[in-house]
Design an enzyme around this catalytic site. Structure first.
Site, PDB file in Angstrom:
ATOM      1  CG  ASP A  31      -2.024   1.006   1.133  1.00 24.26           C
ATOM      2  OD1 ASP A  31      -3.194   0.596   1.048  1.00 24.26           O
ATOM      3  OD2 ASP A  31      -1.728   2.226   1.143  1.00 24.26           O
ATOM      4  CB  ILE A  32       0.991   4.115  -2.342  1.00 27.29           C
ATOM      5  CG1 ILE A  32       2.140   4.929  -2.897  1.00 27.29           C
ATOM      6  CG2 ILE A  32      -0.246   4.945  -2.168  1.00 27.29           C
ATOM      7  CD1 ILE A  32       1.907   5.404  -4.326  1.00 27.29           C
ATOM      8  CG  ASN A  87     -12.650  -0.318   3.831  1.00 20.50           C
ATOM      9  OD1 ASN A  87     -12.992  -0.875   4.869  1.00 20.50           O
ATOM     10  ND2 ASN A  87     -11.523   0.355   3.734  1.00 20.50           N
ATOM     11  CD  GLN A  94     -14.766   0.382  -2.653  1.00 20.40           C
ATOM     12  OE1 GLN A  94     -15.958   0.244  -2.390  1.00 20.40           O
ATOM     13  NE2 GLN A  94     -14.185  -0.260  -3.646  1.00 20.40           N
ATOM     14  CG  HIS A 100      -8.671  -2.560  -2.458  1.00 22.79           C
ATOM     15  ND1 HIS A 100      -9.539  -1.737  -3.142  1.00 22.79           N
ATOM     16  CD2 HIS A 100      -8.413  -1.942  -1.284  1.00 22.79           C
ATOM     17  CE1 HIS A 100      -9.792  -0.664  -2.410  1.00 22.79           C
ATOM     18  NE2 HIS A 100      -9.129  -0.772  -1.280  1.00 22.79           N
ATOM     19  CG  HIS A 102      -6.949  -2.625   3.233  1.00 24.63           C
ATOM     20  ND1 HIS A 102      -6.096  -1.585   2.947  1.00 24.63           N
ATOM     21  CD2 HIS A 102      -8.153  -2.257   2.722  1.00 24.63           C
ATOM     22  CE1 HIS A 102      -6.762  -0.629   2.302  1.00 24.63           C
ATOM     23  NE2 HIS A 102      -8.013  -1.013   2.151  1.00 24.63           N
TER      24      HIS A 102
END
Ligand code: AMP
Ligand code: ZN
Length: 138
Positions: A31-32, A87, A94, A100, A102
């Site tokens: 995750d960025i 989410n 979201q 996606h 997490h």
């Protein structure tokens, strides 16, 4: 594939990413903006905006990938736990509308906040809710 969707492009490898796992159905990336060290997200290669659009086939495979990657994360990162969450909808948090999952490693004294307040005075009729939802399950 949705050409306007950044996660479609990342999943397909058109946009470079820090990939921790890939198979024919998924790419798992860092995750960025991580909630904690090692925070990863599982991207299905199939475009679906949310869980409601996701195929049963991909839905049935995603938790197997979550287990596989979470196991490696736990070994490598020495985290004490991992939150696995997903989410659906803006109100649910979201922000990217390609489904996606997490994987958020948890460490002692981290400042990650995930959770909800339990409502002590919640007095809905559980049996009635269960019955009315059950009637809609296809
Ligand atoms: P959500 O709020 O559940 O939709 O999560 C979206 C997540 O995607 C957030 O944690 C973002 O930090 C992450 N994210 C957004 N863009 C990128 C990107 N280009 N590469 C990696 N992670 C991203
Ligand atoms: Zn997409």
């Amino acid at each position: 594939m949705n050409s306007d969707c950044i996660f479609c492009k990342i999943a397909a490898g058109e946009i470079p990413s820090s990939t921790v796992y890939e198979d024919q159905d998924f790419r798992v990336i860092m995750d960025i903006n991580p909630a904690s060290k090692g925070h990863a997200i599982i991207l299905p290669k199939e475009h679906a905006a949310n869980v409601f659009e996701l195929s049963d086939e991909t839905a049935s495979k995603i938790f197997v990938v979550a287990k596989k990657v979470a196991t490696a994360m736990k070994e490598e990162l020495n985290c004490e736990g991992i939150n696995i969450l997903q989410n659906n909808g803006e109100l649910a948090g979201q922000t990217v509308f390609h489904v996606h999952m997490h994987l958020i490693p948890r460490y002692k004294d981290d400042t990650v906040t995930i959770g909800w307040a339990h409502k002590e005075a919640y007095n809905d009729d559980f049996a009635a809710i269960a019955k009315s939802i059950a009637a809609r399950i296809k």
